[in-house]
Design an enzyme around this catalytic site. Structure first.
Site, PDB file in Angstrom:
ATOM      1  N   LYS A  38       0.830  -1.208   0.000  1.00  0.00           N
ATOM      2  CA  LYS A  38       0.000   0.000   0.000  1.00  0.00           C
ATOM      3  C   LYS A  38       0.867   1.262   0.000  1.00  0.00           C
ATOM      4  O   LYS A  38       0.532   2.250  -0.663  1.00  0.00           O
ATOM      5  CB  LYS A  38      -0.937  -0.023   1.224  1.00  0.00           C
ATOM      6  CG  LYS A  38      -1.941  -1.167   1.206  1.00  0.00           C
ATOM      7  CD  LYS A  38      -2.882  -1.124   2.394  1.00  0.00           C
ATOM      8  CE  LYS A  38      -2.185  -1.581   3.661  1.00  0.00           C
ATOM      9  NZ  LYS A  38      -1.878  -3.019   3.641  1.00  0.00           N
TER      10      LYS A  38
ATOM     11  N   THR B  24      -5.739  -2.008   7.352  1.00  0.00           N
ATOM     12  CA  THR B  24      -5.969  -3.444   7.190  1.00  0.00           C
ATOM     13  C   THR B  24      -7.405  -3.824   7.509  1.00  0.00           C
ATOM     14  O   THR B  24      -7.816  -4.940   7.205  1.00  0.00           O
ATOM     15  CB  THR B  24      -5.022  -4.227   8.114  1.00  0.00           C
ATOM     16  OG1 THR B  24      -5.194  -3.772   9.464  1.00  0.00           O
ATOM     17  CG2 THR B  24      -3.570  -4.003   7.694  1.00  0.00           C
TER      18      THR B  24
ATOM     19  N   ARG C 192       5.980  -8.707   1.224  1.00  0.00           N
ATOM     20  CA  ARG C 192       6.852  -8.427   2.365  1.00  0.00           C
ATOM     21  C   ARG C 192       7.449  -9.715   2.916  1.00  0.00           C
ATOM     22  O   ARG C 192       8.611  -9.771   3.300  1.00  0.00           O
ATOM     23  CB  ARG C 192       6.079  -7.691   3.453  1.00  0.00           C
ATOM     24  CG  ARG C 192       6.935  -7.275   4.644  1.00  0.00           C
ATOM     25  CD  ARG C 192       6.104  -6.591   5.698  1.00  0.00           C
ATOM     26  NE  ARG C 192       5.555  -5.338   5.204  1.00  0.00           N
ATOM     27  CZ  ARG C 192       4.586  -4.659   5.816  1.00  0.00           C
ATOM     28  NH1 ARG C 192       4.072  -5.117   6.938  1.00  0.00           N
ATOM     29  NH2 ARG C 192       4.142  -3.529   5.304  1.00  0.00           N
TER      30      ARG C 192
END
Length: 652
Positions: A438, A525, A584
């Site tokens: 994001k 989230t 990630r």
């Protein structure tokens, strides 16, 4: 350019061995900025390097080249450091230039950085040895108590109790004129007393004299300063009885910016624009929230002409902006450039001088082999750790990103529309699991719009003043990314409501402050944690999906290439399968696998390295950790029954 080097030995935080760092003086502004950003405040090495280079920046006044009025202002904007910590590091860096014994003891790991900070507050070259011996005997807490109870220049107490003297502190910031008057008073009273008096004694005598004789109140005199300005060379002079005294260019321009002309006409008969009337100045300051539009300072404010009066700039609200004295001098000194119209269409940027650009271009950034070779030639020890200035990372564009094709295509359409209509992007709410990119997506939007990118996190905005400071620094079209936006406190969120919807801030001590158009990409989230009024401020909602195996493989190949590491196709595929669609996790697993390969002195990651990395983290080939595998076993053994799962099981 001549670089003065200093070899400092820095104690490592996790090992008995010590690392070393080369501290270089005389770096160009860009290289100095890179060196400061390469240090971390989590280690003693970082503190020593920051103290050295911040003191060097303060001494050479290089912060002005970045559009800042002080080293603390630079550290706040460019290093995300508190101004108080920055000022302390500058003071320690300056003190260690004289306190060589303390610096050497720190280099030999005899004292900690905390003790260095305490000793720099109290020690002088004459008392350095005594205080250092004292620090070697005392704990940090006892040393702090003894330093607090003493004064700079005094020797440590012989009894060792360290009891503080009962005193009251009163501080004054004096102008050069008042300082000169004070020195004259001290010399006069010392001459009368026949001995040198301390400032405290002089202050007491002056107060007693004032109380004894009384203070007669009278109306203050009005002073007028005449400044002559040459229309050809623009040199400023002040006429005195001893002849004209030249002024510095920045001071002269700052004075003449708001001064009333002695003659309303130029030599050629052209009428000069009028200076800023007091009523208009008050109106401009109120419009800008009584803050400097560059640094946010609320004192010593001027109404500056964006287009100078000497060049025909009108005295109108659109051509006036609020600046503090220091930023005003930076503008007239050529270190800050202001363009556009006030209040919402302004762009303030730092301008490197020609000399600094030449020196930055002519002085190559030092490389590790060059520094090590130079140290060997001088016969000193080779440093084990050298912190070179890092290269600036280019911001990604939408086309540079991997994955999220649907969202990237939709945002590219919005970017083209915003460019065609010369407007900022609408506010965007980005949702999805952690680690899906994001932040990079928001940064790419700023790149596409050719705007400045500001990044913060909601847990850091604990007070409305924190948000106001961010919003008042925004310029037309800037992108303000707020991570974990669902964690904004309610009072802070309500201020952001008005700024996003109406483009203004309601100030308690003045009229509303108009803000330039800007874009807020918010990341969360769990969008359900946002209040409905807050969600309604975002016209666009984009949900990021997990990445496919092929997309993760491409991300891993790019990351390995940036690390100058080879990776086999089987290793790439194995890592991509074990990441559960999260980039990630893929990058973290790549780092562990690379460490495994480097442990056997190999820069090539193979499938066996990936398997060893997964085993070391307790992850199987499908990317499930131990808790997730246990959760699956529970689900299999209780098929058809309703069961409660502990949160520690994670998600499957």
């Amino acid at each position: 350019m001549v670089h003065l080097e200093k070899l400092a030995c820095i104690p490592h935080s996790c090992s008995v061995e010590r690392s070393q760092i080369v501290l270089r003086r005389g770096l160009a502004a860009k290289d100095l900025d890179g060196m400061l950003k390469s240090f971390t405040r989590q280690t003693d090495l970082g503190h020593r390097g920051l103290a050295f280079y911040l003191a060097d920046m303060s001494e050479r006044r290089l912060f002005r080249l970045f559009g800042c009025v002080s080293t603390a202002h630079y550290a706040r904007d460019h290093l995300d450091m508190g101004e108080r910590l920055a000022r302390e590091l500058v003071a320690v860096g300056r003190a260690l230039e004289e306190l060589t014994l303390i610096d050497a003891a720190f280099a030999e790991n005899q004292i900690s950085w905390t003790k260095v900070r305490l000793l720099c507050r109290i020690a002088t070259p004459e008392t350095e040895r005594a205080w250092l011996d004292r620090a070697l005997l005392l704990t940090t807490r006892r040393l702090e108590r003894e330093v607090t109870g003493s004064e700079r220049g005094r020797l440590p107490n012989a009894d060792g109790k360290g009891l503080p003297e009962v005193r009251v502190i009163r501080r004054f910031h004096l102008s050069p004129l008042v300082e000169e008057l004070w020195v004259n008073v001290v010399n006069l009273l010392s001459e009368r007393a026949g001995a040198a008096l301390k400032d405290e004694d002089v202050f007491r005598l002056v107060m007693e004299s004032a109380l004894h004789e009384g203070v007669a109140e009278r109306a203050s005199d009005v002073y007028k300063v005449v400044v002559h300005r040459c229309p050809t060379c623009r040199q400023h002079e002040i006429p005195t009885a001893d002849g004209p005294v030249p002024l510095a260019a920045a001071d002269g321009e700052a004075l003449s910016c708001g001064a009333r002309p002695a003659d309303a006409e130029k030599a050629d008969g052209e009428v000069l624009p009028l200076p800023t009337p007091p009523a208009l100045r008050r109106r401009i300051l109120a419009r800008d929230g009584h803050r400097c539009r560059n640094c946010g300072l609320k004192t010593s404010l001027h109404a500056h002409h964006i287009r100078p009066r000497s060049e025909g700039g009108p005295t109108t609200p659109r051509n006036l902006v609020t600046l503090c004295t220091s930023c005003h001098a930076l503008v007239h000194g050529g270190c800050l450039e202001i363009e556009g119209e006030a209040p919402s269409n302004l762009r303030i940027r730092a301008v490197l001088t020609a000399n600094d650009r030449d020196s930055a271009d002519a002085t190559p950034r030092p490389r590790v082999p060059d520094i090590v070779a130079d140290v060997r030639e001088r016969g000193t020890r080779v440093p084990r750790l050298v912190a070179p200035a890092p290269k600036a990372k280019a911001r990604p564009a939408l086309a540079d990103l991997v994955g999220q094709d649907r969202i990237r295509k939709s945002l590219s359409c919005s970017v083209r529309a915003a460019r065609n209509e010369n407007r900022p992007l609408p506010h965007i709410l980005l949702t999805g699991g952690p680690g899906l990119g994001k932040t990079r997506l928001a940064c790419a939007l700023a790149t596409e719009m050719k705007s400045d990118f500001h990044r913060t996190a909601a847990p850091l905005l604990t007070k409305t003043s924190d948000l106001v400071r961010l919003l008042t620094r925004l310029r037309n079209g800037d992108v303000l990314f707020i991570d974990e936006i669902h964690a904004l406190p309610r009072p802070v969120a309500e201020v952001l409501y008005e700024a996003m919807e109406e483009g203004r801030l309601s100030l308690p001590d003045g009229p509303p402050l108009d803000l330039p158009p800007f874009t807020v990409p918010g990341a969360t989230t769990d969008p359900e944690l946002l209040a409905k009024p807050f969600r309604d401020r975002f016209p666009r909602l984009e949900i990021l999906d997990p990445y496919s195996t092929g997309e993760l493989e491409e991300i891993l190949r790019r990351r390995a290439a940036s690390l100058a590491t080879e990776i086999t196709p089987l290793a790439v595929h194995g890592m991509a399968r074990a990441c559960q669609g999260v980039p990630r996790r893929a990058i973290g697993l790549l780092t562990v696998a690379r460490d495994v390969a480097m442990a056997r002195a190999c820069r090539r990651i193979e499938e066996k390295d990936v398997r060893e990395a997964l085993e070391g983290q307790g992850i199987d080939g499908d990317g499930l950790d131990l808790n997730q595998r246990r959760a699956l076993e529970i689900l299999r053994s209780h098929a058809g029954f309703s069961i409660a799962m502990p949160s520690s099981m994670g998600y499957v």
